[in-house]
Design an enzyme around this catalytic site. Structure first.
Site, PDB file in Angstrom:
ATOM      1  N   ARG A   1       0.806  -1.217   0.000  1.00  0.00           N
ATOM      2  CA  ARG A   1       0.000   0.000   0.000  1.00  0.00           C
ATOM      3  C   ARG A   1       0.840   1.268   0.000  1.00  0.00           C
ATOM      4  NH1 ARG A   1      -3.486  -2.093   5.006  1.00  0.00           N
ATOM      5  NH2 ARG A   1      -1.712  -3.513   5.104  1.00  0.00           N
TER       6      ARG A   1
ATOM      7  N   GLN B   1      12.961 -14.196   5.209  1.00  0.00           N
ATOM      8  CA  GLN B   1      11.687 -14.867   4.962  1.00  0.00           C
ATOM      9  C   GLN B   1      11.380 -14.718   3.480  1.00  0.00           C
ATOM     10  OE1 GLN B   1       8.219 -12.781   6.164  1.00  0.00           O
ATOM     11  NE2 GLN B   1       6.912 -14.588   6.234  1.00  0.00           N
TER      12      GLN B   1
ATOM     13  N   ARG C   1      27.697  26.167   6.177  1.00  0.00           N
ATOM     14  CA  ARG C   1      28.019  24.774   5.871  1.00  0.00           C
ATOM     15  C   ARG C   1      28.979  24.187   6.902  1.00  0.00           C
ATOM     16  NH1 ARG C   1      30.026  24.690   0.076  1.00  0.00           N
ATOM     17  NH2 ARG C   1      30.093  22.475   0.558  1.00  0.00           N
TER      18      ARG C   1
HETATM   19  C1  UD1 Z   1      -1.016  -6.818  11.360  1.00  0.00           C
HETATM   20  C2  UD1 Z   1      -1.838  -7.763  12.229  1.00  0.00           C
HETATM   21  C3  UD1 Z   1      -3.111  -7.048  12.690  1.00  0.00           C
HETATM   22  C4  UD1 Z   1      -2.722  -5.792  13.462  1.00  0.00           C
HETATM   23  C5  UD1 Z   1      -1.785  -4.897  12.638  1.00  0.00           C
HETATM   24  C6  UD1 Z   1      -1.246  -3.811  13.522  1.00  0.00           C
HETATM   25  C7  UD1 Z   1      -1.473 -10.051  11.414  1.00  0.00           C
HETATM   26  C8  UD1 Z   1      -1.998 -11.144  10.591  1.00  0.00           C
HETATM   27  N1  UD1 Z   1      -2.203  -8.932  11.463  1.00  0.00           N
HETATM   28  O1  UD1 Z   1      -1.813  -6.506  10.228  1.00  0.00           O
HETATM   29  O2  UD1 Z   1      -3.867  -7.897  13.546  1.00  0.00           O
HETATM   30  O3  UD1 Z   1      -3.894  -5.089  13.812  1.00  0.00           O
HETATM   31  O4  UD1 Z   1      -0.668  -5.660  12.127  1.00  0.00           O
HETATM   32  O5  UD1 Z   1      -0.476  -2.872  12.794  1.00  0.00           O
HETATM   33  O6  UD1 Z   1      -0.427 -10.192  12.036  1.00  0.00           O
HETATM   34  N2  UD1 Z   1       5.481  -9.048   7.675  1.00  0.00           N
HETATM   35  C9  UD1 Z   1       6.500  -9.942   7.465  1.00  0.00           C
HETATM   36  N3  UD1 Z   1       6.265 -11.040   6.706  1.00  0.00           N
HETATM   37  C10 UD1 Z   1       5.059 -11.289   6.132  1.00  0.00           C
HETATM   38  C11 UD1 Z   1       4.010 -10.358   6.348  1.00  0.00           C
HETATM   39  C12 UD1 Z   1       4.251  -9.263   7.141  1.00  0.00           C
HETATM   40  O7  UD1 Z   1       7.613  -9.762   7.950  1.00  0.00           O
HETATM   41  O8  UD1 Z   1       4.944 -12.318   5.451  1.00  0.00           O
HETATM   42  C13 UD1 Z   1       5.754  -7.860   8.505  1.00  0.00           C
HETATM   43  C14 UD1 Z   1       5.548  -6.570   7.760  1.00  0.00           C
HETATM   44  O9  UD1 Z   1       6.774  -6.136   7.183  1.00  0.00           O
HETATM   45  C15 UD1 Z   1       5.094  -5.617   8.839  1.00  0.00           C
HETATM   46  C16 UD1 Z   1       4.413  -6.521   9.838  1.00  0.00           C
HETATM   47  O10 UD1 Z   1       4.840  -7.839   9.562  1.00  0.00           O
HETATM   48  O11 UD1 Z   1       6.175  -4.977   9.473  1.00  0.00           O
HETATM   49  C17 UD1 Z   1       2.884  -6.437   9.742  1.00  0.00           C
HETATM   50  O12 UD1 Z   1       2.494  -6.823   8.433  1.00  0.00           O
HETATM   51  P1  UD1 Z   1       1.287  -6.131   7.696  1.00  0.00           P
HETATM   52  O13 UD1 Z   1       1.104  -6.834   6.399  1.00  0.00           O
HETATM   53  O14 UD1 Z   1       1.471  -4.678   7.673  1.00  0.00           O
HETATM   54  O15 UD1 Z   1       0.089  -6.540   8.661  1.00  0.00           O
HETATM   55  P2  UD1 Z   1      -1.260  -5.769   8.909  1.00  0.00           P
HETATM   56  O16 UD1 Z   1      -2.205  -6.089   7.801  1.00  0.00           O
HETATM   57  O17 UD1 Z   1      -1.001  -4.358   9.205  1.00  0.00           O
HETATM   58 CA    CA Z   2       0.746  -3.054   9.106  1.00  0.00          CA
END
Ligand code: UD1
Ligand code: CA
Length: 460
Positions: free
Chosen positions: A15, A73, A337
């Site tokens: 996003r 990952q 500077r």
């Molecule tokens: C996640 C939580 C949600 C919470 C929100 C808070 C899950 C399934 N959902 O959702 O409940 O309300 O955060 O901000 O955990 N990431 C990885 N590997 C992956 C996917 C994600 O390392 O395969 C990392 C992302 O880089 C990020 C974090 O995990 O830093 C959260 O991932 P994101 O996809 O932003 O989760 P949300 O949909 O925000």
């Molecule tokens: Ca998030």
């Protein structure tokens, strides 16, 4: 009790619509991931593991620090899958604190409270009631008391009724490590996103009869995640607002806290006034009574008491720093500077650039000038349009201008060169040899007037 920390930072950040990995986007001048690392720095964790994936090399290079390790990952199959990659790094004893790399403003005290609530025996979650829970995982409560945490349902999987829940999962958890490993091995991906959700461990804990405790942060700002440019900008404004409020509480007079940006640390004395649209970066110190005009950018600088920085001045000390002496007047439209070291009551006017130069008390360069690699004595007056030619194309050389020298307008001082104390340099001179003290030195063609000369006329 042993504590390990896992930070999830492998996601693409779709996003954000950016080629830069999301966790490297800057909030108040620092990568989101740096903020998260700072929040856990004081926990004395046994190890801190960052899960990288999307843009892994960039992320790993950006946050190198002792005691930090990385696991990759690939592909990224969800937050549960992310933590699974870190499992081999985690000892079976003690607890693990898990954080989202995109939730940057967690306070150290809140992280500590979660670890305490876990205590190696319970699953602790950070949750909060927010006005708009869109996009977040919702905390589902019920059970015998009606208020026990039963699980987390992701926004995309939530029923319409569940979407009305305003208590969200902040994405920070602390769990007994041995149990965490067991729950992670049981995760499935039969959900709306086809991902292994870390959040599903909550229902698994409940099924195992392990107590689940929800911990609340001190303020909403701590739980806000960054998923889009709009959310990043919103968080930046809230963060800046909080910094502005702290400064105003300490007596700093900000013309408008909504138009103030601090990307680093700012130390202020008494009666400091800062006009609108100023940006402070790195480490900046402002002495008593300092006034900063509108639209100034100030980075890595010490501005002494009583100095006035007029509007549109750009000060960037980079590594060397910039020092502005007491009562100095700088700008408008001045540029200081690295290595500019200005004494008390120095005046630097519009379109004057100073780099790697010392100016002693009372020296003035009021208009359109350049001082590079120069040592300037007390009360020197440096004329409009004059420059130090400090670079011969290969090396830099110093210009020494002793006390009370008067450099006329539009002079070129070809370094290395010394102007002796009290010397006067005639305007328009190119000075390539030392000028003796106390004398007038002029180096330009003599003025001639031709009495019989006729101005050319247009041919008919
Ligand atoms: C996640 C939580 C949600 C919470 C929100 C808070 C899950 C399934 N959902 O959702 O409940 O309300 O955060 O901000 O955990 N990431 C990885 N590997 C992956 C996917 C994600 O390392 O395969 C990392 C992302 O880089 C990020 C974090 O995990 O830093 C959260 O991932 P994101 O996809 O932003 O989760 P949300 O949909 O925000
Ligand atoms: Ca998030």
């Amino acid at each position: 009790m042993a504590l390990d920390v896992v930070i999830m930072a492998a996601g693409k950040g779709t996003r954000m619509k950016s080629s830069r990995p999301k966790v490297l986007h800057a909030l108040a001048g620092r990568a989101l991931l740096q903020h998260v690392l700072a929040a856990v720095a004081g926990l004395a964790a046994r190890r801190t593991v960052v899960v990288t994936g999307h843009g892994a090399e960039q992320v790993e290079a950006a946050v190198q620090a002792p005691g930090l390790s990385f696991v990759r990952q690939s592909p990224q199959l969800g937050t549960g899958h992310a933590v699974q990659q870190a499992v081999p790094q985690l000892g079976d004893d003690g607890s693990t604190l898990i954080l989202n790399g995109d939730v940057p403003l967690l306070e150290p005290a809140t992280a500590e409270a979660l670890v305490q609530a876990c205590g190696g025996q319970r699953l602790a979650l950070l949750t909060l009631q927010v006005p708009d829970a869109t996009g977040y995982g919702r905390i589902v409560r019920g059970g015998v008391s009606g208020s026990e945490v039963l699980g987390i349902v992701e926004h995309k999987d939530a029923t319409l009724e569940q979407r009305l829940i305003r208590e969200i999962n902040a994405g920070v958890m602390a769990a007994p490590t041995a149990l965490l490993k067991r729950w992670l091995s049981l995760l499935k991906n039969d959900n709306a996103q086809g991902e292994y959700y870390l959040t599903d461990i909550v229902a698994l804990a409940v099924a195992d009869g392990v107590p689940v405790v929800a911990v609340q942060p001190g303020s909403e700002i701590e739980v806000l995640g960054v998923n889009s440019p709009a959310q990043l900008a919103d968080l930046e404004r809230r963060y800046q607002r909080r910094q502005a409020e702290r400064l105003m509480e300490a007596g700093v007079r900000l013309a408008d806290p909504a138009r103030f940006d601090l990307r680093g640390t700012l130390e202020c004395g008494m009666d400091v006034e800062i006009d609108v649209n100023c940006v402070f970066e790195g480490r900046v110190a402002l002495g008593d009574g300092v006034r900063i005009g509108a639209n100034c950018v100030v980075k890595n600088a010490v501005i002494s008491a009583g100095a006035v920085i007029h509007p549109f001045t750009h000060i960037d000390g980079e590594q060397l720093g910039v020092k502005v002496g007491e009562g100095a007047l700088i700008g408008p439209f001045a540029r200081l500077r690295p290595g500019a070291d200005l004494g008390a009551e120095v005046h630097i006017g519009n379109f004057v650039e100073v780099k790697n130069s010392t100016l002693a008390k009372g020296a003035k360069a009021n208009h359109l000038a350049y001082l590079g690699d120069a040592t300037v004595g007390e009360r020197v007056n440096y004329g409009a349009g004059s420059i130090t030619a400090n670079y011969d194309g290969a090396n830099k050389h110093r210009t020494v201008i002793e006390a009370d020298v008067h450099v006329g307008s539009n002079c070129v001082l070809v370094a290395p060169v010394t102007l002796g104390a009290g010397a006067t340099i005639g305007g328009g001179s190119t000075i390539a040899k030392d000028a003796p003290a106390g004398q007038l030195t002029v180096a330009r063609a003599k003025q001639v007037s031709l009495s019989g000369w006729q101005r050319p006329k247009k041919a008919r």
